[in-house]
Design a protein around this motif. Sequence first.
Motif, short mmCIF file in Angstrom:
data_model
loop_
_atom_site.label_atom_id
_atom_site.label_comp_id
_atom_site.label_asym_id
_atom_site.label_seq_id
_atom_site.Cartn_x
_atom_site.Cartn_y
_atom_site.Cartn_z
N GLN A 188 0.82 -1.21 0.00
CA GLN A 188 0.00 0.00 0.00
C GLN A 188 0.86 1.26 0.00
O GLN A 188 0.56 2.22 -0.72
CB GLN A 188 -0.94 0.01 1.19
N ILE A 189 1.92 1.26 0.77
CA ILE A 189 2.82 2.42 0.81
C ILE A 189 3.47 2.61 -0.56
O ILE A 189 3.54 3.72 -1.08
CB ILE A 189 3.88 2.25 1.92
N HIS A 190 3.95 1.53 -1.16
CA HIS A 190 4.57 1.60 -2.48
C HIS A 190 3.59 2.15 -3.50
O HIS A 190 3.93 3.03 -4.30
CB HIS A 190 5.06 0.22 -2.92
N CYS A 191 2.36 1.67 -3.48
CA CYS A 191 1.36 2.12 -4.44
C CYS A 191 1.07 3.61 -4.26
O CYS A 191 1.01 4.36 -5.22
CB CYS A 191 0.08 1.32 -4.26
N ARG A 192 0.90 4.06 -3.03
CA ARG A 192 0.56 5.47 -2.80
C ARG A 192 1.70 6.41 -3.16
O ARG A 192 1.46 7.54 -3.57
CB ARG A 192 0.15 5.66 -1.35
N MET A 245 4.33 5.63 -5.50
CA MET A 245 4.79 5.47 -6.88
C MET A 245 3.70 5.63 -7.94
O MET A 245 3.98 6.09 -9.03
CB MET A 245 5.45 4.11 -7.05
N HIS A 246 2.49 5.25 -7.65
CA HIS A 246 1.43 5.28 -8.66
C HIS A 246 0.55 6.50 -8.47
O HIS A 246 0.10 6.80 -7.38
CB HIS A 246 0.57 4.02 -8.58
N LYS A 247 0.28 7.19 -9.55
CA LYS A 247 -0.53 8.41 -9.48
C LYS A 247 -1.89 8.25 -10.15
O LYS A 247 -2.64 9.20 -10.25
CB LYS A 247 0.22 9.57 -10.13
N SER A 248 -2.22 7.08 -10.63
CA SER A 248 -3.50 6.88 -11.32
C SER A 248 -4.51 6.22 -10.37
O SER A 248 -4.60 5.01 -10.26
CB SER A 248 -3.31 6.01 -12.56
N VAL A 249 -5.27 7.07 -9.67
CA VAL A 249 -6.23 6.58 -8.70
C VAL A 249 -7.63 6.95 -9.17
O VAL A 249 -7.86 8.05 -9.69
CB VAL A 249 -5.95 7.19 -7.31
N SER A 250 -8.57 6.04 -9.00
CA SER A 250 -9.94 6.27 -9.44
C SER A 250 -10.69 7.14 -8.45
O SER A 250 -10.22 7.39 -7.34
CB SER A 250 -10.67 4.94 -9.59
N ARG A 251 -11.86 7.55 -8.85
CA ARG A 251 -12.77 8.22 -7.92
C ARG A 251 -13.34 7.17 -6.98
O ARG A 251 -13.41 6.00 -7.32
CB ARG A 251 -13.89 8.89 -8.69
N PRO A 252 -13.77 7.59 -5.78
CA PRO A 252 -14.32 6.60 -4.85
C PRO A 252 -15.64 6.00 -5.36
O PRO A 252 -16.53 6.72 -5.77
CB PRO A 252 -14.53 7.38 -3.56
N GLY A 271 -17.32 3.54 -1.51
CA GLY A 271 -16.45 3.78 -0.36
C GLY A 271 -15.02 3.29 -0.53
O GLY A 271 -14.29 3.18 0.43
N LYS A 272 -14.61 2.99 -1.77
CA LYS A 272 -13.26 2.51 -2.01
C LYS A 272 -12.64 3.21 -3.21
O LYS A 272 -13.32 3.51 -4.18
CB LYS A 272 -13.25 1.00 -2.25
N TYR A 273 -11.34 3.45 -3.10
CA TYR A 273 -10.54 3.94 -4.22
C TYR A 273 -9.83 2.75 -4.85
O TYR A 273 -9.54 1.78 -4.17
CB TYR A 273 -9.46 4.92 -3.74
N ARG A 274 -9.51 2.84 -6.12
CA ARG A 274 -8.76 1.78 -6.79
C ARG A 274 -7.61 2.39 -7.56
O ARG A 274 -7.77 3.39 -8.25
CB ARG A 274 -9.66 1.01 -7.73
N CYS A 275 -6.43 1.78 -7.43
CA CYS A 275 -5.27 2.18 -8.22
C CYS A 275 -5.38 1.47 -9.56
O CYS A 275 -5.51 0.25 -9.63
CB CYS A 275 -3.98 1.77 -7.51
N TRP A 276 -5.32 2.26 -10.66
CA TRP A 276 -5.46 1.68 -11.99
C TRP A 276 -4.18 0.98 -12.45
O TRP A 276 -4.21 0.19 -13.39
CB TRP A 276 -5.86 2.74 -13.00
N THR A 277 -3.07 1.22 -11.78
CA THR A 277 -1.81 0.58 -12.17
C THR A 277 -1.70 -0.83 -11.61
O THR A 277 -1.42 -1.79 -12.33
CB THR A 277 -0.61 1.42 -11.70
N CYS A 278 -1.92 -0.98 -10.29
CA CYS A 278 -1.76 -2.30 -9.66
C CYS A 278 -3.08 -2.91 -9.19
O CYS A 278 -3.09 -4.01 -8.63
CB CYS A 278 -0.78 -2.21 -8.49
N LEU A 279 -4.19 -2.20 -9.37
CA LEU A 279 -5.54 -2.67 -9.05
C LEU A 279 -5.77 -2.95 -7.57
O LEU A 279 -6.65 -3.73 -7.21
CB LEU A 279 -5.90 -3.90 -9.90
N GLN A 280 -5.02 -2.29 -6.69
CA GLN A 280 -5.29 -2.41 -5.26
C GLN A 280 -6.46 -1.52 -4.89
O GLN A 280 -6.68 -0.48 -5.51
CB GLN A 280 -4.07 -1.97 -4.44
N GLU A 281 -7.22 -1.92 -3.87
CA GLU A 281 -8.32 -1.12 -3.39
C GLU A 281 -7.97 -0.55 -2.03
O GLU A 281 -7.37 -1.21 -1.19
CB GLU A 281 -9.59 -1.98 -3.26
N PHE A 282 -8.38 0.71 -1.82
CA PHE A 282 -8.15 1.40 -0.56
C PHE A 282 -9.49 1.93 -0.05
O PHE A 282 -10.28 2.45 -0.83
CB PHE A 282 -7.20 2.57 -0.74
#
Length: 64
Positions: free
Chosen positions: A33-37, A39-46, A49-60
């Motif tokens: 999660q730290i690496h994604c936040r 290094m990756h700048k492509s985050v979806s809209r919530p 209640g969750k955000y998704r990184c479009w690069t690695c597809l993690q959900e926050f």
Amino acid sequence: MSKMAMAEVCLERVESGFSVKALWSSMAKSLAQIHCRVMHKSVSRPVNGKYRCWTCLQEFDSTW
């Protein structure tokens, strides 16, 4: 050892609730999660209640 003696031995054993596997899993998830936040700048809209990184597809979870 009889079946009764084995059952009594098993009853005396107390589980600590500490799991090394759970600890490593939690640490790896936190590091990812730290690496994604950072290094990756492509985050979806919530959404729901969750955000998704479009690069690695993690959900926050959203904090609000």
